[in-house]
Design a protein around this motif. Structure first.
Motif, PDB file in Angstrom:
ATOM      1  N   GLU A  32      19.976 118.672  19.721  1.00 16.83           N
ATOM      2  CA  GLU A  32      20.843 118.709  20.869  1.00 16.83           C
ATOM      3  C   GLU A  32      20.828 119.736  21.945  1.00 16.83           C
ATOM      4  O   GLU A  32      20.422 120.769  21.389  1.00 16.83           O
ATOM      5  N   PRO A  33      20.724 119.299  22.932  1.00 18.50           N
ATOM      6  CA  PRO A  33      20.481 120.296  24.100  1.00 18.50           C
ATOM      7  C   PRO A  33      21.435 121.369  23.985  1.00 18.50           C
ATOM      8  O   PRO A  33      22.614 121.015  23.751  1.00 18.50           O
ATOM      9  N   GLU A  34      21.118 122.734  24.285  1.00 20.46           N
ATOM     10  CA  GLU A  34      21.979 123.772  24.359  1.00 20.46           C
ATOM     11  C   GLU A  34      22.462 124.040  25.661  1.00 20.46           C
ATOM     12  O   GLU A  34      22.242 123.599  26.655  1.00 20.46           O
ATOM     13  N   PRO A  35      24.065 124.131  25.616  1.00 19.70           N
ATOM     14  CA  PRO A  35      24.838 124.134  26.700  1.00 19.70           C
ATOM     15  C   PRO A  35      24.309 125.359  27.724  1.00 19.70           C
ATOM     16  O   PRO A  35      23.663 126.614  27.259  1.00 19.70           O
ATOM     17  N   GLU A  36      24.314 125.498  28.789  1.00 17.09           N
ATOM     18  CA  GLU A  36      24.029 126.167  29.685  1.00 17.09           C
ATOM     19  C   GLU A  36      24.860 127.652  29.517  1.00 17.09           C
ATOM     20  O   GLU A  36      25.811 127.583  29.459  1.00 17.09           O
ATOM     21  N   PRO A  37      23.959 128.829  29.372  1.00 16.81           N
ATOM     22  CA  PRO A  37      24.605 130.155  29.205  1.00 16.81           C
ATOM     23  C   PRO A  37      25.342 130.525  30.396  1.00 16.81           C
ATOM     24  O   PRO A  37      24.914 130.160  31.417  1.00 16.81           O
TER      25      PRO A  37
END
Length: 152
Positions: A100-105
C-alpha cells in the motif's frame, strides 16, 4: 475506472512418446494491457518455440485459433502438438502482494529541529532526549523500521 487486465500466456505441449505420451501445461508469462498485445507476444513466442519432440522434425505448421495458436510438428513416426493460449488472469494465489502507498510524511518545523549529535559530545538531557526522539544515550527511542509497511 477499471483496472488494466492481466493475461496469462499458456503453453500446452506434448511430452513423452508412445503410450506415455501426454500433454502438460505451463504459464510461461504474464502481460498487462490489451488482448491484442497479449496475442502479439504469444505469436512471437509461438514462432520461436522449439519443442523437444519430435527429435527429427519433418514438417512444422503454425495455425491461428480463437485464443491463440496451434503448432503441429510432424516427426518421422508421430505428430506432436503444442497449443499457445492467451487467457485473462482472474486470480493468482501466489501473486506478489502490492504494498500500500505510504502516507506522506509531515514536514518537520524548521526552527524546532533537533540539532545533530556531535561526535564526542555529551548525550542530550532526558527532557531534550524525549523531545528529539532520542533516549539519554542518544539512541532513537522509536526504531526507523517500526511501522514500515514495505517490510515483511
Amino acid at each position: 475506472m477499471s483496472a488494466v487486465p492481466a493475461w496469462g500466456l499458456v503453453v500446452e505441449t506434448t511430452v513423452g512418446t508412445g503410450e506415455r505420451k501426454h500433454t502438460e501445461a505451463q504459464v510461461v508469462g504474464h502481460l498487462t494491457g490489451s488482448r491484442q498485445e497479449a496475442l502479439a507476444e504469444l505469436e512471437r513466442r509461438a514462432r520461436s518455440y522449439s519443442p523437444t519432440h519430435p527429435l527429427s522434425p519433418r514438417r512444422r505448421r503454425l495455425l491461428r485459433v480463437g485464443d491463440g495458436f496451434l503448432l503441429v510438428v510432424d516427426g518421422a513416426w508421430q505428430s506432436f502438438v503444442t497449443r499457445f493460449t492467451v487467457a485473462e488472469l482472474l486470480e493468482d494465489s501466489a501473486a506478489p502482494r502490492i504494498p500500500e502507498p505510504e502516507p506522506e510524511p509531515e514536514p518537520e518545523p524548521e526552527g524546532d529541529a533537533a540539532p545533530e549529535p556531535v561526535a564526542g559530545a555529551a548525550p542530550p538531557a532526558p527532557a531534550e532526549a524525549r523531545e528529539s526522539g532520542l533516549d539519554a544515550d542518544g539512541v532513537p527511542v522509536r526504531p526507523a523500521w517500526l511501522g514500515r509497511r514495505d517490510l515483511p
